[in-house]
Every structure is written in C-alpha cells, then in structure tokens.
Scaffold this motif. Structure first.
Motif, PDB file in Angstrom:
ATOM      1  N   UNK A  88       0.837  -1.201   0.000  1.00  0.00           N
ATOM      2  CA  UNK A  88       0.000   0.000   0.000  1.00  0.00           C
ATOM      3  C   UNK A  88       0.873   1.253   0.000  1.00  0.00           C
ATOM      4  N   UNK A  89       1.858   1.270   0.904  1.00  0.00           N
ATOM      5  CA  UNK A  89       2.717   2.448   1.008  1.00  0.00           C
ATOM      6  C   UNK A  89       3.534   2.627  -0.267  1.00  0.00           C
ATOM      7  N   UNK A  92       1.300   4.213  -2.702  1.00  0.00           N
ATOM      8  CA  UNK A  92       1.038   5.579  -2.270  1.00  0.00           C
ATOM      9  C   UNK A  92       2.210   6.465  -2.663  1.00  0.00           C
ATOM     10  N   UNK A  93       3.392   5.947  -2.377  1.00  0.00           N
ATOM     11  CA  UNK A  93       4.608   6.724  -2.610  1.00  0.00           C
ATOM     12  C   UNK A  93       4.773   7.028  -4.101  1.00  0.00           C
ATOM     13  N   UNK A 170       8.721  -3.126   7.571  1.00  0.00           N
ATOM     14  CA  UNK A 170       7.802  -2.646   6.539  1.00  0.00           C
ATOM     15  C   UNK A 170       8.553  -1.809   5.505  1.00  0.00           C
ATOM     16  N   UNK A 171       9.419  -0.913   5.982  1.00  0.00           N
ATOM     17  CA  UNK A 171      10.150  -0.019   5.094  1.00  0.00           C
ATOM     18  C   UNK A 171      11.015  -0.776   4.100  1.00  0.00           C
ATOM     19  N   UNK A 178       8.430  -0.933  -4.096  1.00  0.00           N
ATOM     20  CA  UNK A 178       8.399   0.362  -4.772  1.00  0.00           C
ATOM     21  C   UNK A 178       9.273   0.318  -6.019  1.00  0.00           C
TER      22      UNK A 178
END
Lengths: 294, 442, 287
Positions: A88-89, A92-93, A170-171, A178
């Motif tokens: 999701x992130x 988003x990014x 998570x990162x 990503x």
C-alpha cells in the motif's frame, strides 16, 4: 556454460561457498536431526529413544500446538505489515509529490535499530501502569475506556508482540516493492488510464500482475523470516502471559535451555524446518495457480 | 555419486554423534602437587557489573595478583538471569565449565554434582578453616535438600514487605497479621485510589515467592520438597490453600493492572513514587528505597513488616524468606592448590569489605556500615538479622524441576489474572510434575 | 467516464488526491519515526521524571546524566567496534562467496548445478535456532567460542542462500554474448569474473549487503549463544547488559545507550542513503 571453463575453475568458485555452507548450516541441521531421536539433558549420557520425542510432540503436548497456532497468527500479522502495508505504502509513494526520497529513508529507519532496543521501546509503548504511548493516545482522543494492558491480556498480547516485528521491516519490503512498481512500463498504465480505468483498476490489472514475481520473492523472504521470528516475543513477554505469546521458536529455545531437554528441542526444530518448507511450497503453488489464471 | 552421498551421510552422522556423545578431555591438573602455580582463572557470574560483589572480588583479585605474578581473574558477568542460565547450560553441555561459576541449588546443579563436577564446598570450607564462620542460614540457602553443600554464598539478604504508612492511613487499614489479611486490605486500598501491591510480573520469580508463603507457614519446607518429587500433590490441602490464596489476590485486584508485562523497575517505581502501598523485596533494594531521589512524602513513610503468619502455622513469625544470593560453584576438574589458596584469600577478606559497603554478610560477626545520610529505616531493617529464626522459606524456583518451574510461573500469571481456575492450575502442575520429576529426582 | 468531467474539475480532483496522498505519506512517516524520536528525547530526560511515570510528556529538563551512566556501565565503543567488525566481515564474505557460487552455478555451469542450487535454496527456509546447540558444541570443541568467527560463520552461512539466489537471478540478465565476446578475446573464467561479472553486479551487491547487513547488525541469537566475554560483545548483546540481575533496568541510561549505538550506523546509512536506495531499486527488481 562459459566456453573455456575448466573443472578446476568450477571447483575454485564452488568449493569455498559450499564448504562454508555445509559446515555452518548443513552439518548442524543433520546433527539436530540425529539429536531429535535421543533424550539428552546436556550433562548425562545420550539415550536413544527412537520416535518418542515426535510422538510426544504430536500427541501429548498441548503447549506445542498452542505455540504452533500462535506462530501462524504471528506470521499473519507480520505478512499483513510486510506485504500488505508495504505494498500500500509503495503504491502511495509512487503517487506522492516532493519529499519522496526523504520519506523512503525515514521508512527504513526502524530496520537499523537493534531488536533489543525495539523491544525496550515497545515495552514502554504498550505499558499500562504508568500509561504508555498507546494508552495515553487513547485517553487523549477520548477513548480512555479502551485503554488496556496490551501485553498482559491473553487476547491482545499475541498481536501486540507480532506488530513490532512487522512494523520494523515494513520499510525494507516497501522499498523493494516500490522499486518493482517503478519498473512497470508507463505506457501500460497510461493506456489503461485513457481507457478510463480507476487507480484501483490500474493497480489490480496492470501493476500487480507486473510486479507479481517480486511480490512472491518478498513473500517468501517475509514468510520465512517471520516463521523464524524469535527475538521480540522472547524479549518482550518471554512467551507470556501463560503461553499466550509463545512461538514455536521460543518454545524450542526454552525446551533446550530452560528445561535442558535438547532431544525434544531438536525435534521441535526439525518440525520448524518442515513447516518452512511447506510454507514456501504453498507460496510457490499459489504463484503457479496465479500465473495459470492470469 | 549415490555411493558418495551415502558415505557422506554416514560420516556426518558419526561426526554428529561423536560431537554430542563423548565427554571432553580437558587436562586435569595434577592434584598430588601442593605447589601454587599462578595462572588465569575465570568466574562466570550472574551479578550486576557494578554491584558490591564484583567490585570487591575484583579488588581482592588484584591484590592477590600483585603477590602472585601470573595470576589473573577473568570475571564474565551476565546479569540477566535467563540469558545467564542459557549460557551455563550450553557450557555444561559442551563440557566447558570454567573454574568458578554461579548457580543455585537447582535440580540441574544436582545433576552436575552427581557427575562429580563440583567441589564439595562443605569440605572445602572446613578445610580452609572457614566453615564455622558462616551464618548457618546463609549456608542452608545454598544446600540441596539432602543437606549437600556445593555453593559458596556471597550475600545475605532478608525479604520483607515494604509498605507506605501514609497510604495505609489514607485507606484506614493497618499492618496485616496473617496472609489472609493481605487479601482483605486490597479493597479498602483500591477504594482509596491506591494500588495495593506492586509486583514484577514480567519475571516469573516474584509471583512464585507469593506462591511459597502459605505452604511455608502451613508445612515448612517439607511440602515443596515432596511436591517436586511427586510425593505431594498441588491439589492437597496445603497446595490448594496456596492456589486459592493466589487466586484471591488476583480477584481482589491486589496487584497493579497489567502486572504481568511490568518489570522489576516498574514495580519498584510504582512503590517509590507513592502509587502502590506494598512491595515485596529483599534488603538489597534498601538503598533505592531510602535514597534522596525518592520523594520525601514516600521516603518518610516507608516501613516494613515480615512475612505474616497463618492460623495453625508450623513456622515461627521470625522465619521467612532469607536468601544468600546465587552461589558460587567450584569446578572439580580445575581445583588445585592455586584455586584453594586464592579462594581462601578472597573468602577471608570478603565479608569485612562487604559489611563496609553497607550490606549484611554471609559470615557472622561483621557489622554493616550504615551509609551516611540514610534514614533510620536502613538501620532498623538490617537489625532484623538479629531476630532471625532457625528456618528459611525457600524460593520455589530453585526447588522445582525446570520444566515445571517454567510452567508454574506461566500458569500463576494466568491464575492471578483470572484467565485460569484453581482447579485447572492444580491439574496442570500435577501433570507436569508427574511427567518431569522422574527426569531429575528419579 | 472521464469525458463527463471537465478539465479544471479533473485537475482539482487530482490535486485533492495528491494532497491526500502526501498527507498519508507524512502520517506514515510519523508512525515510523516518532518512536525513535521519543527514544532520543527520553535519553535526555531526567531519570527521576521517567520513574515517576511521566514518560511521554515534554521533559521538564534535559540532562546528559543518562549518557554519563550509560558510558559508565558499559564499554559502548567496544560494542560498536565489534558490531562493525562482524557486520563488515560477514557482508564481505556473503557478497564474495555468494557471487562465487552463483558464478559457478549460472555462468560456468556444471553437471548437477541444479542440485547445488536446490541445496542452497533449502537454506533460505531453515530457522537459525535449529543450529544453536550443535554449533555451540562444535565450536567449543575447536575452540571458537568467544571469537568473531563464531558469530561470522553461522551468520554468513545462513545469509548465503539469499545471496546466491539474488546473484543467480541477476546473472540471468547479463547477456551471454558479453561472456562469449570476452572468451573470444582470450579471457579465462577468472578474468571474466573479475573484469565483467563483478563490476556489473554493483547494484545486486548493494541489495545483498543492505538486506543481510540489517539482519546481521541486529543479530542477537548467535551472539547471545556463542559470546560471553565482555570484550567480544556486539551491540544487541551489550544492550542486554542494561538488564540487571533480577530484571531491574535503568531505563533512561538504556535509552541513552541505544542512541549512542544507533548513531554510527545511522551516519553510514544517511551518507550512503542515495547509493543504497538506488542500488536497492535497481538490484531488487531484477532479483
């Protein structure tokens, strides 16, 4: 095969890594397997007991099954963060404006903090008396009634010890995903958008199928690391209260080093290996299914 | 190819067995010689790195080294107890125990004794002319229940219930006379907005202390000595009474909410910040209960009482939990004239210096120096040593087999939190003892 | 669908969506970073204030006392040094050995290479705990306890599978023609390795080092089992020292120690940030 290669060159390149791998990984696994057929307390002599460790494990040890169930929940929570949230992130990014680079760096930060520090930190965050961060936040927004000793309640502790493990990496997984999203050809997305596809549709029909192989690699990494998860539950609650946050790994560790039952601990270890093999097999099966359907 | 593989597997298996099976062949120092040959020796400890024991021993070792060139003492400490025990057990499994190491009189240690790995401390101390100088209770704490003594004590601490007089007054309650009184104090204290007792629930041992109180009062140490071997049941009258009491402490909300995830420091801080009314701990915490950082409103109101009694108690009021700390075991394999000489030097001088640092000593005849500026409480607490009875309430964690020990600590938390029932608790403990006791006491 | 919306309206919606996206990104940054900021603030908070239960408000005063105590009770410099040695040497070995194995498997090729690859892959899924007891016994027999090797060997061993896997995947992307051309020029397998494969692999190297480096830097379980001498302790193990004998913890000093031990890696990370992220992005997608 590279032309001009020789038997010697293959050996020169292959033997050092293989040797280290055999000594550090394969040998201890075999030793563990052997040990699982013995009863040994580390002090007196080994006693051959055949399959009785396994029989006890499967038929007469409720804590083992409890730990197994907990491990599955732990796995689910970790995967939720490391595959769900991170995906999701990452998405988003890809839509975000300036400051992306800074955000990426900051997301990665928790990953470099040592586990011991993370568990110290979360002990305070979950604390109830005196109120920790979560309970203060709840009180702050007028939900003080929901405040609870998160690490003491049998029904909240498992998720509470799993979340930090999920959170901290998570990162890392987000960054990998990503990167995969960046590689999705822009023309494909543009074409879909012109066809009137919504952001969600673009994700579901263009992006996700494209990054699926990377997602599966991520899933295998995240799943196997989670199944081996140990430090945070061990340091945060030591499996408690009762056995509410006991994982197979912490249970194995306790059986070996607290109860000095090295034979039984080895049979739990062997089970963990099998469990990991099965998990990866299932993931790969899922991948093949997905591909056939796509 | 296939043949090779089979051969390899066979070799690996044989290797694996060889590694785990055979015992190490560390060179044994010649015992016939009486000559002192200085060398480096190691002591694996589980004590705070800046605590009195390490500070004093380090200093003594330096003095000894000055007179015996070539000697040095390598102190390796792992204060966190679970990590320490893991290390000790792996070292024992690999047959790599150092010259000196810390351990309690647990069933695991008893196995080491049976293997002839530990020096008989009773004999050693007698030999060194020190045996009679020790407080009998300090030595008793280190003994196995067959009376064998294999560890040297380095501390002597009394365990009390500390309480806050002001908070007791606020709730209109008085010092409990019996264990059951403690339970009935909880409601009035809670009504006054006070946490009755703060406890370190994250570490298993404090709740286990509470568990040991009723049986000690009702039956002395006999009960746990029988229980651990399966000769008594948790569901027997004495055990059931203890289980019910623990359950009552929980249902009356005697401990702080969420105690099971709160650590040692949290429990102490709740007491010293005036939020809890009672706190059970040993005299080792005296300094932090009386020092100047504690708010005056709390410091001036701290007092203590000893373990309350019960109806038909078989032990006297002045008999309660007294500990001489984790003991030091001496490895038989490396016990030689040097070790003997060095230990005599350390033990001869140790207690005097410990007393000077404001602690009670395992040897008798040394008056602790009360730190300048500390309150009257410090002195009064240590003076209790002169009123001690003849028996001590043993902590259960050194008695039970390790599996049952772990299980009981886990299950106690559930019992007190109300996540389990007394009947379920008794049944689980009895089952665990039936299964695991024979491995250690068979 | 799009045709019904006017151009300005569409731009407005897009802007709204973008603002919302940015807000979410910032919110998640806060979730990720706040605990670490709190860690730092607490390390400067007076111990007494922390003990009295006010752990999350704005500190009434800032103090370096916690740092003084942290440095007084543990040799933090030593822990940091050890962590760097272990992480550095392990990373080097993981890259070198992983690349070598992948080179042998993928580029050179040999009969049975599939089997060897499978054997390596199996290692990805083996839990490290299984090796603790046997390894401890093995090490004690050969006198490796309390050495850097005792940590490095298993750390490298268990990281090797991922490394081999990533390198093999990457090597698939190097066109065969590159190798064939080099061979025609008379380059042997060694020259090809050093002059072609190695330089081309930079991004994968970064990925491998970064992913494994993090896990190695944080390793607690091997260090905790194989090391007990004070002088050999790494950061995670050293921090454990702050837990006292019966479980007592000097929280504020502990947090100070955490901040001190995090700083060096944080600096490395910030300095190399661009290279790492770039490398990860290009390395991971081909993995």
């Amino acid at each position: 095969m590279l032309p001009g290669r020789s038997r010697t060159s293959v050996l020169v390149f292959l033997v050092p890594p293989l040797l280290l791998y055999l000594v550090a990984v394969a040998l201890p696994i075999v030793q563990s397997l052997v040990l699982s057929f013995f009863s040994w307390d580390g002090v007196t002599d080994l006693r051959l007991v055949g399959f009785s460790n396994y029989v006890k494990m499967f038929t007469a040890d409720p804590i083992f099954w409890r730990a197994f169930a907990n491990t599955m929940v732990y796995l689910a929570v970790c995967l939720f963060f490391q595959l769900g949230v991170s995906l999701f992130v990452a998405n988003l990014l890809s839509y975000a404006g300036r400051g992306k680079e800074v955000a990426k760096t900051l997301y990665l930060l928790p990953a470099i903090i040592s586990t011991v520090a993370i568990s110290f930190l979360f002990q305070r965050i979950y604390s109830y008396e005196p109120a920790g961060l979560i309970n203060q936040l709840l009180a702050g927004v007028g939900l003080g009634d929901l405040a609870a000793p998160w690490l003491s309640q049998v029904n909240t502790v498992l998720v509470a010890v799993s979340a930090p493990e999920g959170w901290r990496f998570t990162g890392l997984y987000m960054l990998i995903l990503y990167a995969a999203i960046l590689a999705v050809p822009k023309e494909l997305e543009e074409a879909a958008r012109l066809d009137g596809a919504s952001t969600w549709q673009i994700f579901a029909h263009v992006r996700f199928p494209y990054i699926r192989p990377v997602w599966v690699t991520t899933m295998i990494m995240a799943a196997t690391y989670s199944l081996r998860g140990f430090d945070i539950p061990y340091l945060l609650t030591n499996g408690g209260p009762g056995q509410a946050s006991e994982l197979l790994t912490t249970y194995m560790f306790k059986t070996a080093f607290r109860s000095t039952d090295f034979g039984y601990a080895s049979s739990i270890a062997v089970f963990i290996v099998i469990e990991c093999v099965v998990a990866v097999g299932l993931i790969l099966l899922l991948l093949r299914r997905g591909r056939e359907n796509a | 190819m296939k043949k090779h593989l089979v051969g390899l597997a066979g070799a690996v298996t044989a290797f694996a067995l060889a590694l785990t099976g055979c015992s190490g062949a560390t060179a044994q120092p010649s015992t016939s010689s009486t000559e002192i040959v200085p060398r480096q020796i190691s002591w694996l400890l589980s004590r705070p790195a800046d605590g009195s024991v390490i500070t004093i021993v380090k200093k003594l070792a330096d003095e000894y080294a000055a007179k015996h060139p070539g000697f040095s003492l390598n102190l390796i400490t792992t204060p966190d107890r679970p990590s320490y025990l893991q290390k000790l057990q792996t070292l024992a499994a690999a047959n790599q125990l150092p010259e000196l190491f810390d351990t309690d009189a647990t069933p695991f240690t008893q196995k080491l004794v049976k293997q002839g790995k530990l020096v008989d401390v009773q004999k050693m101390l007698t030999d060194l002319g020190l045996y009679d100088k020790y407080r009998p209770l300090a030595l008793d704490y280190q003994r196995f229940d067959d009376g064998g003594l294999y560890m040297v004590p380095f501390e002597f601490e009394l365990e009390f219930f500390w309480y806050n007089k002001a908070l007791f007054q606020k709730a209109g309650v008085s010092v409990p006379k019996t264990l059951d009184d403690i339970v009935s104090l909880c409601k009035p204290l809670r009504d006054a907005g006070v946490i009755p007792i703060s406890v370190d629930g994250q570490d298993g041992w404090p709740l286990l202390r509470y568990m040991s109180y009723q049986p000690f009062r009702l039956a002395g140490s006999d009960y746990v000595d029988k229980l651990k071997k399966g000769e008594a049941k948790m569901s027997d009258q004495v055990g059931a009474k203890a289980v019910q009491w623990m359950s009552d402490l929980g249902s009356n909300k005697c401990f702080q909410d969420g105690f099971s995830s709160q650590g040692y420091t949290d429990a102490r801080d709740l007491f010293t910040s005036g939020k809890s009314a009672m706190y059970q701990i040993g005299t080792w915490e005296l300094a932090s209960l009386t020092n100047k950082d504690v708010p005056a409103a709390v410091r001036d109101n701290v007092d203590f009482f000893t373990l309350p009694t019960v109806k038909d108690a078989v032990t006297a009021d002045n008999e309660y939990t007294v500990v001489s700390g984790i003991g030091m075991a001496v490895s038989q394999q490396t016990y030689d004239p040097l070790m003997k000489d060095f230990l005599k030097f350390v033990l001869d001088n140790y207690s005097e210096r410990l007393a000077a640092s404001g602690h009670l000593t395992p040897m008798q005849g040394y008056e602790p120096t009360i730190p300048a500026g500390s309150s009257d409480l410090y002195k009064r607490a240590l003076a209790e040593v002169n009123n001690l009875g003849k028996k001590i309430a043993f902590p259960w964690d050194t008695k039970l087999d390790p599996t049952t020990n772990t299980l009981m600590q886990q299950e106690l938390t559930l019992l007190v939190q109300g996540d389990s029932t007394p009947a379920a608790f008794e049944q689980k403990i009895d089952a665990s003892i039936t299964e695991n006791a024979p491995k250690f006491f068979g | 669908m799009t045709s019904t919306v006017s151009a300005p309206e569409r731009r407005r919606r897009l802007n709204l969506a973008r603002s919302f996206t940015n807000l979410l990104v910032v919110l998640i940054v806060v979730v990720q970073v706040y605990p670490l900021v709190w860690l730092f603030v607490t390390s400067l908070r007076p111990a007494q204030e922390f003990a009295s239960g006010n752990a999350f408000g704005i500190p009434s005063a800032f103090t370096w006392d916690n740092y003084v105590r942290a440095f007084g009770s543990a040799d933090l410099g030593r822990y940091i040094f050890n962590s760097f040695v272990v992480t550095g040497v392990s990373s080097l070995l993981i890259v070198l050995l992983g690349m070598m194995a992948a080179y042998a498997i993928k580029v050179l090729g040999f009969r049975g290479s599939k089997i060897v690859m499978g054997a390596f892959l199996l290692g990805i899924i083996v839990p490290v705990q299984i090796a603790l007891v046997p390894l401890f016994i093995n090490y004690s027999r050969v006198g490796l306890l309390n050495t850097y090797q005792s940590m490095i060997i298993p750390l490298v061993g268990f990281a090797l599978p991922t490394s081999v896997y990533l390198f093999v995947s990457f090597f698939e992307y190097i066109p065969r023609e590159t190798y064939e051309a080099a061979s025609l020029d008379g380059a042997g397998p060694f020259r090809v390795f050093f002059e072609i494969t190695m330089p081309l692999s930079t991004n994968t190297v970064i990925t491998v080092v970064f992913v494994n480096g993090i896990f190695i830097w944080n390793d607690f379980i091997f260090a905790n089992t194989f090391v007990f001498e004070e002088g050999m302790k790494t950061i995670p193990l050293g921090l454990q020292n702050f837990i006292g004998a019966m479980g007592s913890v000097d929280w504020t000093a502990t947090f100070a120690a955490v901040c001190v031990t995090v700083t060096p890696l944080l600096l490395v990370f910030l300095v190399m940030n661009r290279a790492i992220i770039y490398g990860l992005e290009s390395g991971a997608t081909k993995g």
